[in-house]
Design a protein around this motif. Structure first.
Motif, mmCIF file in Angstrom:
data_model
loop_
_atom_site.group_PDB
_atom_site.id
_atom_site.type_symbol
_atom_site.label_atom_id
_atom_site.label_comp_id
_atom_site.label_asym_id
_atom_site.label_seq_id
_atom_site.Cartn_x
_atom_site.Cartn_y
_atom_site.Cartn_z
ATOM 1 N N SER A 247 42.462 37.500 39.581
ATOM 2 C CA SER A 247 43.121 38.422 38.647
ATOM 3 C C SER A 247 43.429 39.736 39.318
ATOM 4 C CB SER A 247 42.232 38.635 37.417
ATOM 5 O OG SER A 247 41.020 39.231 37.782
ATOM 6 N N GLN A 248 42.554 40.173 40.257
ATOM 7 C CA GLN A 248 42.808 41.403 40.978
ATOM 8 C C GLN A 248 43.937 41.207 41.993
ATOM 9 O OE1 GLN A 248 39.171 42.691 42.700
ATOM 10 N NE2 GLN A 248 38.155 43.122 40.728
ATOM 11 N N ALA A 249 43.984 40.049 42.624
ATOM 12 C CA ALA A 249 45.014 39.801 43.634
ATOM 13 C C ALA A 249 46.405 39.848 43.030
ATOM 14 C CB ALA A 249 44.771 38.458 44.303
ATOM 15 N N TYR A 250 46.559 39.363 41.845
ATOM 16 C CA TYR A 250 47.877 39.320 41.215
ATOM 17 C C TYR A 250 48.110 40.465 40.250
ATOM 18 C CZ TYR A 250 48.546 34.737 43.172
ATOM 19 O OH TYR A 250 48.701 33.697 44.012
ATOM 20 N N GLY A 251 47.191 41.425 40.241
ATOM 21 C CA GLY A 251 47.347 42.599 39.400
ATOM 22 C C GLY A 251 47.283 42.283 37.940
ATOM 23 N N GLN A 252 46.567 41.274 37.524
ATOM 24 C CA GLN A 252 46.450 40.910 36.124
ATOM 25 C C GLN A 252 45.261 41.621 35.534
ATOM 26 O OE1 GLN A 252 48.642 39.121 34.503
ATOM 27 N NE2 GLN A 252 49.861 38.887 36.385
ATOM 28 N N TYR A 259 44.395 43.335 25.953
ATOM 29 C CA TYR A 259 45.232 44.488 26.305
ATOM 30 C C TYR A 259 45.284 45.473 25.145
ATOM 31 C CZ TYR A 259 49.320 47.316 27.406
ATOM 32 O OH TYR A 259 50.167 48.356 27.625
ATOM 33 N N ASN A 260 45.029 46.735 25.530
ATOM 34 C CA ASN A 260 45.022 47.810 24.521
ATOM 35 C C ASN A 260 45.747 48.992 25.127
ATOM 36 O OD1 ASN A 260 44.571 49.656 22.509
ATOM 37 N ND2 ASN A 260 42.331 49.496 22.576
ATOM 38 N N PRO A 261 46.884 49.457 24.483
ATOM 39 C CA PRO A 261 47.635 50.590 25.065
ATOM 40 C C PRO A 261 46.816 51.860 25.166
ATOM 41 C CG PRO A 261 48.950 49.420 23.422
ATOM 42 C CD PRO A 261 47.584 48.867 23.314
ATOM 43 N N ASP A 262 45.776 51.936 24.311
ATOM 44 C CA ASP A 262 44.945 53.139 24.326
ATOM 45 C C ASP A 262 43.781 53.017 25.320
ATOM 46 O OD1 ASP A 262 46.530 54.225 22.369
ATOM 47 O OD2 ASP A 262 45.337 53.307 20.743
ATOM 48 N N ASP A 263 43.618 51.882 25.894
ATOM 49 C CA ASP A 263 42.462 51.684 26.822
ATOM 50 C C ASP A 263 42.999 51.442 28.215
ATOM 51 O OD1 ASP A 263 40.131 51.187 28.123
ATOM 52 O OD2 ASP A 263 39.576 49.393 26.947
ATOM 53 N N PHE A 267 44.819 48.079 31.466
ATOM 54 C CA PHE A 267 46.120 48.095 32.098
ATOM 55 C C PHE A 267 46.092 47.255 33.369
ATOM 56 C CE2 PHE A 267 47.106 52.600 30.275
ATOM 57 C CZ PHE A 267 47.128 52.048 29.003
ATOM 58 N N PRO A 268 47.201 46.695 33.757
ATOM 59 C CA PRO A 268 47.258 45.955 35.046
ATOM 60 C C PRO A 268 47.003 46.902 36.206
ATOM 61 C CG PRO A 268 49.083 45.352 33.619
ATOM 62 C CD PRO A 268 48.440 46.509 32.959
ATOM 63 N N ARG A 269 46.230 46.402 37.180
ATOM 64 C CA ARG A 269 45.877 47.241 38.333
ATOM 65 C C ARG A 269 46.476 46.673 39.598
ATOM 66 N NH1 ARG A 269 39.532 47.375 37.787
ATOM 67 N NH2 ARG A 269 40.017 45.194 37.318
ATOM 68 N N SER A 270 46.683 47.597 40.544
ATOM 69 C CA SER A 270 47.212 47.161 41.847
ATOM 70 C C SER A 270 46.076 46.616 42.694
ATOM 71 C CB SER A 270 47.872 48.353 42.577
ATOM 72 O OG SER A 270 48.955 48.838 41.810
ATOM 73 N N PRO A 271 46.382 45.754 43.691
ATOM 74 C CA PRO A 271 45.324 45.202 44.568
ATOM 75 C C PRO A 271 44.632 46.307 45.339
ATOM 76 C CG PRO A 271 47.356 43.955 44.780
ATOM 77 C CD PRO A 271 47.703 45.183 43.978
ATOM 78 N N GLU A 272 43.354 46.075 45.583
ATOM 79 C CA GLU A 272 42.575 47.033 46.346
ATOM 80 C C GLU A 272 43.120 47.096 47.756
ATOM 81 O OE1 GLU A 272 40.300 48.984 45.300
ATOM 82 O OE2 GLU A 272 40.193 48.193 43.255
ATOM 83 N N PRO A 273 43.248 48.346 48.320
ATOM 84 C CA PRO A 273 43.781 48.461 49.691
ATOM 85 C C PRO A 273 42.942 47.730 50.711
ATOM 86 C CG PRO A 273 43.773 50.575 48.595
ATOM 87 C CD PRO A 273 43.020 49.658 47.700
ATOM 88 N N GLY A 294 56.905 33.998 48.708
ATOM 89 C CA GLY A 294 56.109 35.153 49.138
ATOM 90 C C GLY A 294 55.226 35.641 48.023
ATOM 91 N N ALA A 295 54.490 36.753 48.301
ATOM 92 C CA ALA A 295 53.589 37.337 47.310
ATOM 93 C C ALA A 295 54.415 38.131 46.307
ATOM 94 C CB ALA A 295 52.586 38.227 47.994
ATOM 95 N N PRO A 296 53.986 38.159 45.095
ATOM 96 C CA PRO A 296 54.757 38.914 44.088
ATOM 97 C C PRO A 296 54.623 40.393 44.332
ATOM 98 C CG PRO A 296 52.715 38.082 43.164
ATOM 99 C CD PRO A 296 52.836 37.476 44.533
ATOM 100 N N GLU A 297 55.658 41.104 43.942
ATOM 101 C CA GLU A 297 55.621 42.543 44.096
ATOM 102 C C GLU A 297 55.541 43.193 42.712
ATOM 103 O OE1 GLU A 297 59.034 43.787 46.196
ATOM 104 O OE2 GLU A 297 58.516 42.746 48.061
ATOM 105 N N LEU A 298 54.744 44.257 42.640
ATOM 106 C CA LEU A 298 54.562 44.963 41.386
ATOM 107 C C LEU A 298 55.410 46.231 41.385
ATOM 108 C CD1 LEU A 298 50.723 44.566 40.851
ATOM 109 C CD2 LEU A 298 52.576 43.207 39.891
#
Length: 298
Positions: A247-252, A259-263, A267-273, A294-298
């Protein structure tokens, strides 16, 4: 010499008629154990056993001196040359407090025709012979101690005579020895046991060989299949690091929270550097024309 002549004269075989056989002897009271069931002293029984060989009668006279002893008879017959009569005459001397001669000396005139533990003539009906008179001798002589230990044995009479013993030659001892009977061996049983043991051992060896051979084949098959496995064919669970989070690899977002707009945590996160992705750590999907690989781009 004078005492020997007197003793020899006292043991006389007379020819006084059939009714003249007797034993003019009085035994001491401590020798009543030697009497037979009819109350006859060994002297009387001995005189009856002499009679079948002397139709005119026989008698045994008393010893007049304790230093005398009954010596071998001068008229020798089967009735005298046997250990039964010898034992009775010896007891006759013992009951008067006198000694007795040895068996070897008693058979001096028997010319080798002697009978051991046997009376070779039919027993007279007027008497019974104590069982101890049929015992073997001890060191070549009559044994009063052994005789007293055999008093419970049944006596012999004209209607009950013990089994005869083989004729023996003169000897210093009348003791007998038994010859052991050789044990027969069952050769067939021994051979059968040996053959059975060899066959059983051979069968056991064959079973062990077959078991080890089957086990060896099974172990070799497992080893060969392990060597042929390609690294790329390893299970999917072994293709990724243990700390890899899809889930972290694909930013899910974390699927444990909705999912909560107030929380912001949903929110989807970018992969750890710090995470480095390689082709070997990402799921491989079949390549199809017109599809992006290829890998998906966010």
């Amino acid at each position: 010499m004078a005492s020997w002549i007197a003793a020899a004269a006292l043991f006389a075989v007379g020819f006084q008629g059939a009714d003249a056989q007797y034993a003019d002897v009085t035994c001491f009271s401590n020798y009543t154990w030697a009497n037979n069931n009819m109350g006859q002293t060994p002297c009387v029984v001995a005189s009856y056993l002499q009679a079948p060989c002397h139709p005119n009668g026989a008698n045994i006279t008393a010893l007049t001196n304790s230093s005398y002893e009954y010596t071998p008879p001068q008229v020798v017959t089967q009735c005298e040359c046997n250990t039964v009569l010898y034992s009775l005459v010896s007891a006759c001397g013992g009951c008067q407090g006198a000694e007795w001669v040895t068996w070897q000396y008693w058979i001096t005139n028997c010319s080798g025709n002697t009978y051991n533990e046997e009376y070779p003539r039919p027993l007279p009906s007027q008497t019974e012979v104590p069982a101890w008179a049929y015992l073997g001798l001890t060191n070549g002589t009559w044994d009063p101690v052994a005789a007293q230990q055999d008093l419970s044995a049944p006596e012999s009479s004209a209607s009950a005579v013990p089994s005869s013993t083989a004729i023996s030659t003169p000897s210093t001892s009348a003791s007998t020895t038994s010859t052991p009977t050789p044990k027969s061996s069952n050769v067939g049983a021994i051979v059968g046991g040996v053959v059975g043991g060899v066959v059983g051992l051979a069968i056991l060896s064959i079973l062990i060989f077959l078991f080890l051979r089957r086990r060896s084949r099974s172990t070799g098959s497992d080893t060969t299949s392990g060597k042929m496995m390609h690294p790329d064919h390893a299970p999917m669970s072994q293709s990724y690091p243990h700390d890899f989070n899809v889930s972290q690899a694909y930013g899910q977002p974390d699927q444990t929270k909705l999912y909560n707009p107030d929380d912001p945590t949903t929110f989807p996160r970018s992969p750890e550097p710090s995470v480095v992705y390689t082709a070997s750590t990402l799921p491989v999907s079949p390549t199809r024309p017109g599809h992006f690989t290829g890998a998906p781009e966010l």
